[in-house]
Design an enzyme around this catalytic site. Structure first.
Site, PDB file in Angstrom:
ATOM      1  N   THR A 208      93.237 -31.803 -68.920  1.00  0.00           N
ATOM      2  CA  THR A 208      92.516 -31.933 -67.654  1.00  0.00           C
ATOM      3  C   THR A 208      92.422 -33.426 -67.382  1.00  0.00           C
ATOM      4  OG1 THR A 208      91.222 -29.946 -67.949  1.00  0.00           O
ATOM      5  CG2 THR A 208      90.189 -31.671 -66.641  1.00  0.00           C
TER       6      THR A 208
ATOM      7  N   ARG B 106      89.875 -16.782 -62.936  1.00  0.00           N
ATOM      8  CA  ARG B 106      88.811 -17.494 -63.676  1.00  0.00           C
ATOM      9  C   ARG B 106      88.614 -18.904 -63.096  1.00  0.00           C
ATOM     10  NH1 ARG B 106      88.799 -22.530 -66.808  1.00  0.00           N
ATOM     11  NH2 ARG B 106      87.121 -22.407 -68.314  1.00  0.00           N
ATOM     12  N   ILE B 107      87.383 -19.309 -62.930  1.00  0.00           N
ATOM     13  CA  ILE B 107      87.086 -20.656 -62.448  1.00  0.00           C
ATOM     14  C   ILE B 107      86.294 -21.381 -63.530  1.00  0.00           C
ATOM     15  CG2 ILE B 107      85.930 -22.033 -60.672  1.00  0.00           C
ATOM     16  CD1 ILE B 107      86.315 -19.637 -58.775  1.00  0.00           C
TER      17      ILE B 107
ATOM     18  N   ASP C 193      84.713 -25.337 -65.044  1.00  0.00           N
ATOM     19  CA  ASP C 193      83.723 -26.313 -64.567  1.00  0.00           C
ATOM     20  C   ASP C 193      84.322 -27.368 -63.633  1.00  0.00           C
ATOM     21  OD1 ASP C 193      85.221 -27.235 -66.846  1.00  0.00           O
ATOM     22  OD2 ASP C 193      83.898 -28.979 -66.898  1.00  0.00           O
TER      23      ASP C 193
ATOM     24  N   THR D 219      85.498 -32.783 -69.371  1.00  0.00           N
ATOM     25  CA  THR D 219      86.641 -31.982 -69.824  1.00  0.00           C
ATOM     26  C   THR D 219      86.243 -31.210 -71.066  1.00  0.00           C
ATOM     27  OG1 THR D 219      88.906 -32.019 -70.633  1.00  0.00           O
ATOM     28  CG2 THR D 219      87.595 -33.988 -71.089  1.00  0.00           C
ATOM     29  N   GLY D 220      86.767 -30.003 -71.188  1.00  0.00           N
ATOM     30  CA  GLY D 220      86.429 -29.192 -72.350  1.00  0.00           C
ATOM     31  C   GLY D 220      86.255 -27.741 -71.962  1.00  0.00           C
ATOM     32  N   HIS D 221      85.529 -27.024 -72.784  1.00  0.00           N
ATOM     33  CA  HIS D 221      85.346 -25.586 -72.581  1.00  0.00           C
ATOM     34  C   HIS D 221      84.405 -25.364 -71.393  1.00  0.00           C
ATOM     35  CE1 HIS D 221      85.173 -21.519 -74.817  1.00  0.00           C
ATOM     36  NE2 HIS D 221      85.101 -21.367 -73.517  1.00  0.00           N
ATOM     37  N   GLY D 222      85.028 -25.103 -70.242  1.00  0.00           N
ATOM     38  CA  GLY D 222      84.313 -25.117 -68.970  1.00  0.00           C
ATOM     39  C   GLY D 222      83.081 -24.244 -68.890  1.00  0.00           C
TER      40      GLY D 222
HETATM   41  N1  ASP Z   1      87.244 -27.943 -68.340  1.00  0.00           N
HETATM   42  C1  ASP Z   1      88.488 -27.277 -68.028  1.00  0.00           C
HETATM   43  C2  ASP Z   1      88.205 -25.842 -67.691  1.00  0.00           C
HETATM   44  O1  ASP Z   1      87.374 -25.230 -68.329  1.00  0.00           O
HETATM   45  C3  ASP Z   1      89.496 -27.332 -69.134  1.00  0.00           C
HETATM   46  C4  ASP Z   1      89.613 -28.643 -69.873  1.00  0.00           C
HETATM   47  O2  ASP Z   1      88.979 -29.612 -69.526  1.00  0.00           O
HETATM   48  O3  ASP Z   1      90.404 -28.700 -70.855  1.00  0.00           O
HETATM   49  O4  ASP Z   1      88.851 -25.299 -66.842  1.00  0.00           O
END
Ligand code: ASP
Length: 324
Positions: free
Chosen positions: A192, A220-221, A223, A243-246
């Site tokens: 991301t 799916r949406i 963050d 960034t990460g587990h939205g």
């Molecule tokens: N935050 C992003 C999402 O959950 C994915 C990511 O940042 O790796 O869609």
């Protein structure tokens, strides 16, 4: 009767008008511009990438930083620079945004992006777009030229086409890396992209763009397109891109939480560190943030093994991948 019709007409016009947003006065930014970028957080550790791949990531991040810093130094405004920098990263298939984005469980690419301006809290976001080359630009159009903050799917694309953006085939986002490389990286691809800046006029902006999580359910949406979760900018607080587990960033409204905490007087580093290393970590949420305030203070925080990231201001510039 005539008066009544006139009254109804005026009422309708008033309701169609974009909402009023508070405007904060820019403060004098004597220290010069600041730009931070990220290219995703996750299991990014020494040994995972070849020396050549590492060099490519550093080069791409540094190039984006240098361009952004040059635009800011010329006096371009915060949100314009955020858009231009993110467009560059969306075009780079190293990252999971635009070209090179991950696939849904259905085998398609669905893109999310958002942008926010700290001076008046105006924002634009799009989710689930499949035929727009640069979702961050579409989000910027939503911010500047619609009365809405967020558009999704076909409606978002329709609005983009009305604004003059071209329709592109979903295939253009598919990566053309060598098959083995591709399989290895796509097995767990991070990338991301996000950008936060303080411009020469003392204003903040933040933006984020992504293909989302690997094998996400279609529709799916995460963050990234949610203002307050993945992106936030307020001159009274700070500009944040996550960034990460939205799902966790949405639950804890991470980006807004950090800005709000900073506006209450907590240093940006502490505000970001507590939510990433304590709140999210305890809940099982992995990821990271970049943030900058109007005094030019900035921070990178992540609770994963690594995060592609970089900064440039008048005193320093560097890019990093791993924990330092
Ligand atoms: N935050 C992003 C999402 O959950 C994915 C990511 O940042 O790796 O869609």
């Amino acid at each position: 009767m005539k008066n009544l019709l006139l009254f109804i007409l005026l009422l309708l016009l008033w309701q169609c008008h974009p909402k009023e947003t508070p405007v904060t006065k820019p403060h004098n930014n004597s220290k010069g511009p600041v730009i931070l970028i990220h290219g995703g957080a996750g299991q990014i550790y020494e040994g995972r990438y070849t020396a050549e791949e590492e060099a490519q990531y550093h080069q791409s991040l540094q190039h984006a930083l240098d361009s952004g810093y040059a635009w800011l130094s010329r006096g371009e405004n915060a949100e314009t620079v955020v858009e231009k920098v993110i467009r560059r990263l969306e075009s780079d298939s190293l990252f999971n945004a635009g070209k090179g984005a991950v696939y849904t469980a259905e085998g398609k690419v669905e893109l999310d992006a958002s942008i926010m301006r700290g001076s008046d809290l105006n924002a634009g976001a799009v989710s689930g777009v499949q035929h727009i080359e640069h979702p961050i630009s579409l989000a910027h159009w939503v911010m500047d030229s619609s009365k809405h903050v967020m558009l999704s799917g076909r409606g978002a694309e329709h609005f983009g086409f009305m604004m003059g953006l071209d329709s592109v085939s979903n295939e253009i986002f598919h990566t053309v890396q060598s098959e083995s490389n591709y399989r290895r990286i796509m097995k767990e691809k991070y990338g991301t992209v996000g950008c936060v800046v303080l411009d020469n006029h003392g204003n903040l902006a933040a933006g984020t763009s992504t293909g989302g999580m690997m094998m996400k359910e279609f529709g799916r949406i995460g963050d990234s397109p949610i203002i307050g979760a993945g992106t936030y900018a307020d001159n009274q607080g700070c500009a944040v891109s996550c960034t990460g587990h939205g799902e966790y960033f949405i639950r804890y409204a991470v980006a807004h939480h950090i800005s709000q905490t900073v506006s209450n007087g907590v240093p940006i580093r502490d505000a970001s560190s507590v939510i990433i290393h304590q709140t999210l970590k305890n809940a099982g949420g992995e990821g990271g943030v970049i943030a900058v305030d109007t005094a030019g203070n900035y921070t990178f925080q992540f609770n994963t093994q690594g995060m592609f990231r970089g900064v440039r201001n008048a005193d320093t510039t560097y890019t990093l991948m791993y924990e330092e």
